[in-house]
Design a protein around this motif. Structure first.
Motif, PDB file in Angstrom:
ATOM      1  N   TYR A  32     105.952   5.593  60.663  1.00 13.70           N
ATOM      2  CA  TYR A  32     107.108   6.212  61.295  1.00 13.70           C
ATOM      3  C   TYR A  32     106.660   7.386  62.154  1.00 13.70           C
ATOM      4  CZ  TYR A  32     109.344   3.579  57.595  1.00 13.70           C
ATOM      5  OH  TYR A  32     109.728   2.574  56.750  1.00 13.70           O
ATOM      6  N   ALA A  33     107.333   7.604  63.265  1.00 16.19           N
ATOM      7  CA  ALA A  33     106.997   8.750  64.107  1.00 16.19           C
ATOM      8  C   ALA A  33     108.281   9.373  64.628  1.00 16.19           C
ATOM      9  CB  ALA A  33     106.114   8.314  65.274  1.00 16.19           C
ATOM     10  N   LEU A  34     108.249  10.688  64.848  1.00 18.42           N
ATOM     11  CA  LEU A  34     109.400  11.387  65.417  1.00 18.42           C
ATOM     12  C   LEU A  34     109.475  11.112  66.910  1.00 18.42           C
ATOM     13  CD1 LEU A  34     109.376  15.026  64.027  1.00 18.42           C
ATOM     14  CD2 LEU A  34     111.014  13.225  63.551  1.00 18.42           C
ATOM     15  N   PRO A  35     110.694  11.033  67.458  1.00 15.05           N
ATOM     16  CA  PRO A  35     110.800  10.945  68.917  1.00 15.05           C
ATOM     17  C   PRO A  35     110.125  12.160  69.563  1.00 15.05           C
ATOM     18  CG  PRO A  35     112.952  10.686  67.879  1.00 15.05           C
ATOM     19  CD  PRO A  35     111.986  11.046  66.799  1.00 15.05           C
ATOM     20  N   ALA A  36     109.428  11.929  70.661  1.00 16.33           N
ATOM     21  CA  ALA A  36     108.642  13.001  71.288  1.00 16.33           C
ATOM     22  C   ALA A  36     109.513  14.191  71.701  1.00 16.33           C
ATOM     23  CB  ALA A  36     107.893  12.448  72.496  1.00 16.33           C
ATOM     24  N   THR A  37     110.729  13.906  72.200  1.00 21.17           N
ATOM     25  CA  THR A  37     111.598  15.003  72.647  1.00 21.17           C
ATOM     26  C   THR A  37     111.986  15.901  71.480  1.00 21.17           C
ATOM     27  OG1 THR A  37     112.505  13.390  74.171  1.00 21.17           O
ATOM     28  CG2 THR A  37     113.630  15.495  74.029  1.00 21.17           C
ATOM     29  N   LEU A  38     112.311  15.269  70.337  1.00 25.29           N
ATOM     30  CA  LEU A  38     112.682  16.038  69.160  1.00 25.29           C
ATOM     31  C   LEU A  38     111.502  16.890  68.688  1.00 25.29           C
ATOM     32  CD1 LEU A  38     114.928  16.569  67.139  1.00 25.29           C
ATOM     33  CD2 LEU A  38     114.045  14.693  65.747  1.00 25.29           C
ATOM     34  N   GLN A  39     110.293  16.299  68.707  1.00 20.68           N
ATOM     35  CA  GLN A  39     109.101  17.061  68.319  1.00 20.68           C
ATOM     36  C   GLN A  39     108.932  18.302  69.184  1.00 20.68           C
ATOM     37  OE1 GLN A  39     105.283  15.660  67.444  1.00 20.68           O
ATOM     38  NE2 GLN A  39     105.924  13.623  66.793  1.00 20.68           N
ATOM     39  N   ARG A  40     109.156  18.117  70.492  1.00 25.01           N
ATOM     40  CA  ARG A  40     108.989  19.259  71.405  1.00 25.01           C
ATOM     41  C   ARG A  40     110.023  20.333  71.113  1.00 25.01           C
ATOM     42  NH1 ARG A  40     109.466  16.594  76.852  1.00 25.01           N
ATOM     43  NH2 ARG A  40     109.926  18.690  77.575  1.00 25.01           N
ATOM     44  N   ALA A  41     111.266  19.926  70.856  1.00 28.77           N
ATOM     45  CA  ALA A  41     112.316  20.914  70.575  1.00 28.77           C
ATOM     46  C   ALA A  41     112.049  21.636  69.252  1.00 28.77           C
ATOM     47  CB  ALA A  41     113.679  20.239  70.549  1.00 28.77           C
ATOM     48  N   LEU A  42     111.567  20.895  68.241  1.00 29.87           N
ATOM     49  CA  LEU A  42     111.350  21.486  66.920  1.00 29.87           C
ATOM     50  C   LEU A  42     110.267  22.563  66.937  1.00 29.87           C
ATOM     51  CD1 LEU A  42     111.576  18.478  64.434  1.00 29.87           C
ATOM     52  CD2 LEU A  42     113.270  20.217  64.966  1.00 29.87           C
ATOM     53  N   ARG A  43     109.356  22.473  67.927  1.00 30.35           N
ATOM     54  CA  ARG A  43     108.296  23.486  67.967  1.00 30.35           C
ATOM     55  C   ARG A  43     108.866  24.895  68.125  1.00 30.35           C
ATOM     56  NH1 ARG A  43     104.845  23.137  72.431  1.00 30.35           N
ATOM     57  NH2 ARG A  43     106.336  21.756  73.437  1.00 30.35           N
TER      58      ARG A  43
ATOM     59  N   ILE B  89     106.170  18.476  62.037  1.00 29.37           N
ATOM     60  CA  ILE B  89     105.250  18.098  63.114  1.00 29.37           C
ATOM     61  C   ILE B  89     103.816  17.989  62.578  1.00 29.37           C
ATOM     62  CG2 ILE B  89     104.310  18.837  65.329  1.00 29.37           C
ATOM     63  CD1 ILE B  89     107.140  20.304  65.603  1.00 29.37           C
ATOM     64  N   PHE B  90     103.406  18.990  61.780  1.00 33.38           N
ATOM     65  CA  PHE B  90     102.051  18.939  61.193  1.00 33.38           C
ATOM     66  C   PHE B  90     101.894  17.681  60.352  1.00 33.38           C
ATOM     67  CE2 PHE B  90     101.441  23.863  60.913  1.00 33.38           C
ATOM     68  CZ  PHE B  90     101.507  23.922  62.284  1.00 33.38           C
ATOM     69  N   SER B  91     102.931  17.406  59.537  1.00 34.60           N
ATOM     70  CA  SER B  91     102.876  16.268  58.625  1.00 34.60           C
ATOM     71  C   SER B  91     102.741  14.962  59.405  1.00 34.60           C
ATOM     72  CB  SER B  91     104.141  16.268  57.762  1.00 34.60           C
ATOM     73  OG  SER B  91     104.116  15.252  56.813  1.00 34.60           O
ATOM     74  N   ALA B  92     103.520  14.830  60.473  1.00 31.17           N
ATOM     75  CA  ALA B  92     103.443  13.614  61.285  1.00 31.17           C
ATOM     76  C   ALA B  92     102.074  13.505  61.947  1.00 31.17           C
ATOM     77  CB  ALA B  92     104.549  13.628  62.344  1.00 31.17           C
ATOM     78  N   ALA B  93     101.521  14.652  62.369  1.00 28.21           N
ATOM     79  CA  ALA B  93     100.243  14.629  63.078  1.00 28.21           C
ATOM     80  C   ALA B  93      99.085  14.283  62.147  1.00 28.21           C
ATOM     81  CB  ALA B  93      99.995  15.977  63.747  1.00 28.21           C
ATOM     82  N   ILE B  94      99.124  14.796  60.909  1.00 31.75           N
ATOM     83  CA  ILE B  94      97.980  14.635  60.012  1.00 31.75           C
ATOM     84  C   ILE B  94      98.093  13.355  59.179  1.00 31.75           C
ATOM     85  CG2 ILE B  94      98.745  15.830  57.894  1.00 31.75           C
ATOM     86  CD1 ILE B  94      96.073  17.422  58.045  1.00 31.75           C
TER      87      ILE B  94
END
Lengths: 105, 237
Positions: A32-43, B89-94
């Protein structure tokens, strides 16, 4: 202050609010992966959250905005020390020194 | 001894050596978190309970003022979630680094995921093949972090009990949060997210249930995201 049982309930919920974000993708695996846009916003969430907690604390005195107050001056000193030096203790020394110095005046 | 135990030990040794210098930076944080928990009136047992159950410096420091002010529980939890979103994000990356490793060990690894360990281990976990080696390389720094964190928080808790209230130790928590914010805010969209979050929460402070904090966080995220896409697309090439 809160009752003892309420505090422990708070800690358990905070523990879940920490372990689930940390473990989620590690346990699910890379299927499973997060949508890229959501990842960018979550930062931006941690920086926004830290500031939302700290800024009211240092600019408000008795509920009103005060541009000159010891806590704000101490915060400026701590940030300055953190920007100028890598020593992890200096922001605490600078901030606490300014806070107590100004209160003593 | 079979090959996989070898792999685990070699990985653990290498991970520990790589992480040891980084781990020194944990000591002041753990001391400050211990002192901060004490300064809002937690008993040593409650403080250590929080430290073991939550095991997250930023979320602990960030929620202490809300706990002290008897804010509603959902707001305390929502604030912690916002502070912990980086771990998603860290969890998904690692996650790919745990290929071939069982679910129990994955839960343990997830619970122990911290910024310093992520930064140290991320690269090697992608490149090394042996799952036992990878698990050792990740768990050694993680367990060392855990042990340091508990030991120095305990020291901070007892130190705080010997310091008079007039010293305003609770302000150490504010300084600690600022120091976490400084390296983040070096990037401009991040700075904008922080400014909007901070100013928003301040201006909206009279909203009921301390909703201003959540509103400020939401506005900060939106502003940072907007700032990221705006200026770069308008810069002359």
């Amino acid at each position: 202050m809160n009752s003892d049982a309420y505090l422990w309930l708070t800690f358990v919920l905070l523990g879940l609010a920490t372990t689930l974000p940390r473990a989620g993708f590690i346990v699910l695996g890379s299927r499973y992966a997060l949508p890229a846009t959501l990842q960018r916003a979550l930062r931006y969430a941690p920086a926004a959250a830290l500031a939302a907690i700290v800024v009211p604390d240092i600019v408000l005195v008795d509920g009103a905005i005060a541009v000159f107050n010891p806590k704000l001056a101490a915060a400026v000193a701590a940030v300055g020390a953190a920007l100028a030096w890598r020593n992890p203790w200096l922001p605490f020394i600078a901030g606490m020194a300014v806070l107590h110095g100004l209160r003593a005046l | 001894m079979n090959a996989s135990q070898h792999g685990f030990r070699d990985g653990a040794r290498e991970g520990f050596v790589a992480f040891l210098p980084v781990s020194v930076g944990l000591i002041p944080w753990a001391l400050v978190v211990g002192m901060a928990m004490t300064s809002i009136g937690l008993t040593p047992l409650q403080a250590m309970g929080m430290n073991i159950i939550v095991f997250a410096g930023t979320a602990q420091l960030g929620t202490l003022p809300l706990i002290a002010a008897a804010a509603p529980l959902w707001l305390i939890v929502a604030t912690a979630l916002a502070l912990n979103l980086r771990f998603v994000i860290f969890s998904a990356a690692i996650a790919p680094g745990f290929r071939g490793i069982g679910p129990g060990q994955r839960w343990l690894a997830g619970h122990l995921l911290t910024d310093g360990v992520f930064a140290t281990c991320f690269d090697k976990l992608q490149r090394i093949d042996d799952p036992a080696w990878r698990l050792g390389y990740y768990l050694a720094p993680s367990l060392w972090t855990w042990a340091l964190w508990q030991a120095f928080a305990l020291l901070g808790i007892y130190a705080a009990h010997r310091i008079p209230a007039g010293w305003s130790l609770e302000f150490m928590a504010t300084i600690a949060l600022l120091v976490l914010l400084v390296p983040m805010a070096r990037v401009r969209p991040m700075l904008i997210a922080a400014l909007v979050g901070g100013i928003g929460a301040t201006l909206l402070r009279d909203l009921p249930l301390r909703l201003g904090v959540i509103a400020g966080i939401g506005a900060g995220i939106a502003a940072g995201f907007a700032a990221e896409s705006w200026p770069s697309s308008r810069e002359p090439s």
